[in-house]
Design an enzyme around this catalytic site. Structure first.
Site, PDB file in Angstrom:
ATOM      1  N   LYS A  38       0.834  -1.211   0.000  1.00 16.21           N
ATOM      2  CA  LYS A  38       0.000   0.000   0.000  1.00 16.21           C
ATOM      3  C   LYS A  38       0.868   1.259   0.000  1.00 16.21           C
ATOM      4  CE  LYS A  38      -2.337  -0.932   3.810  1.00 16.21           C
ATOM      5  NZ  LYS A  38      -1.634  -2.164   4.240  1.00 16.21           N
ATOM      6  N   ARG A  64     -10.080   1.056   8.548  1.00 11.28           N
ATOM      7  CA  ARG A  64      -9.486  -0.235   8.868  1.00 11.28           C
ATOM      8  C   ARG A  64     -10.452  -1.130   9.642  1.00 11.28           C
ATOM      9  NH1 ARG A  64      -3.537   0.674   8.985  1.00 11.28           N
ATOM     10  NH2 ARG A  64      -2.482  -1.085   9.952  1.00 11.28           N
ATOM     11  N   ARG A 111      11.601  -5.161   5.023  1.00 11.82           N
ATOM     12  CA  ARG A 111      11.117  -3.803   4.794  1.00 11.82           C
ATOM     13  C   ARG A 111      11.933  -2.788   5.607  1.00 11.82           C
ATOM     14  NH1 ARG A 111       4.942  -1.785   4.988  1.00 11.82           N
ATOM     15  NH2 ARG A 111       4.927  -2.210   7.217  1.00 11.82           N
ATOM     16  N   ARG A 118      11.007  -0.805  11.103  1.00  5.08           N
ATOM     17  CA  ARG A 118       9.976  -0.480  12.084  1.00  5.08           C
ATOM     18  C   ARG A 118       9.900  -1.585  13.139  1.00  5.08           C
ATOM     19  NH1 ARG A 118       4.770   0.914   8.508  1.00  5.08           N
ATOM     20  NH2 ARG A 118       3.814  -0.277  10.186  1.00  5.08           N
ATOM     21  N   ARG A 135      -0.316  -8.683  13.675  1.00  3.52           N
ATOM     22  CA  ARG A 135      -0.981  -7.703  12.804  1.00  3.52           C
ATOM     23  C   ARG A 135      -1.804  -8.403  11.727  1.00  3.52           C
ATOM     24  NH1 ARG A 135       3.518  -3.972  10.676  1.00  3.52           N
ATOM     25  NH2 ARG A 135       1.838  -2.621  10.011  1.00  3.52           N
TER      26      ARG A 135
END
Ligand code: AMP
Length: 211
Positions: free
Chosen positions: A13, A88, A124, A157, A168
């Site tokens: 995203k 969300r 990431r 992160r 998550r």
């Protein structure tokens, strides 16, 4: 042009949002980036959301609606916006719809399996300053560890660690996946399959949007 990028964490995203932002000249509104910025600045909002963010659980709907309402009222959103990571939950979608914030052109659902996500997330990296994502395997910055756009430092992160990612994903399946049905019923949902490269994905998105 108003659109939503829907999909599990790590589906792309942020990456596709940045490509669309450059192409369409409209802002990307990422509630995750807004909350991380608040945490970095140590504002009362940042202090309030820190624990949820680090655990990978969702912050309250009313808090999210408040910050999104305020952000979408800014002048740079007048010609459209790209929503990334919001709504969300069904409550967020229903509330935003009632407030006229979901008069959308399309909702793009970026599809990805849990296995793909787990392998992507561990690689990431994001810019500590502007939040733009990179991947240490598939989409590296020109200079290692430095953001191509703003020169900020690239970091991993905390919520991209494996245990948090698994958590998550559960939260996504329970809270966010039902939104696909919500938007499907309204004839707005376009599913974008998981493809090997960022370029192929953005091509399919451009075709689906007719841009
Ligand atoms: P993201 O960068 O979109 O993956 O968001 C990171 C974290 O911010 C999430 O795990 C949540 O704790 C919080 N968050 C971001 N957007 C929302 C939202 N729309 N509703 C609730 N929590 C959110």
């Amino acid at each position: 042009m108003k659109l939503i990028l829907l999909g599990p964490p790590g589906a792309g995203k942020g990456t596709q949002g940045e490509i669309l932002r450059q192409k369409l000249g409209i802002p990307t509104i990422s509630t995750g980036n807004m909350l991380r910025a608040a945490m970095k600045e140590g504002t009362p909002l940042g202090v309030q959301v820190k624990q949820c963010m680090e655990e990978g659980t969702l912050v309250s709907d009313s808090l999210i609606i408040g910050i999104v309402r305020e952000r979408l009222a800014q002048p740079d959103c007048a010609n459209g916006y790209i929503l990334d990571g919001v709504p969300r939950t069904l409550v967020q979608a229903e509330t935003m719809e009632k407030e006229g914030l979901l008069e959308l052109d399309c909702v793009l659902s970026l599809e990805a399996t849990n296995e793909e996500i787990l392998s992507r997330m561990t690689n990431r990296r994001v810019c500590a300053d502007c939040g733009v994502p990179y991947n240490s395997v598939t989409s590296r910055s020109k200079v290692e560890g430095v953001c191509d756009l703003c020169g900020g430092k690239l970091i991993q992160r905390k919520d991209d660690e494996e245990a948090t990612v698994r958590n998550r994903l559960v939260v996504y399946q329970e809270e966010t996946e039902p939104l696909k049905g919500f938007f499907e019923q309204r004839g707005m949902l376009t599913r974008i399959p998981s493809l090997p490269t960022i370029e192929e994905t953005s091509k399919v998105i451009a075709e689906a949007m007719g841009i």
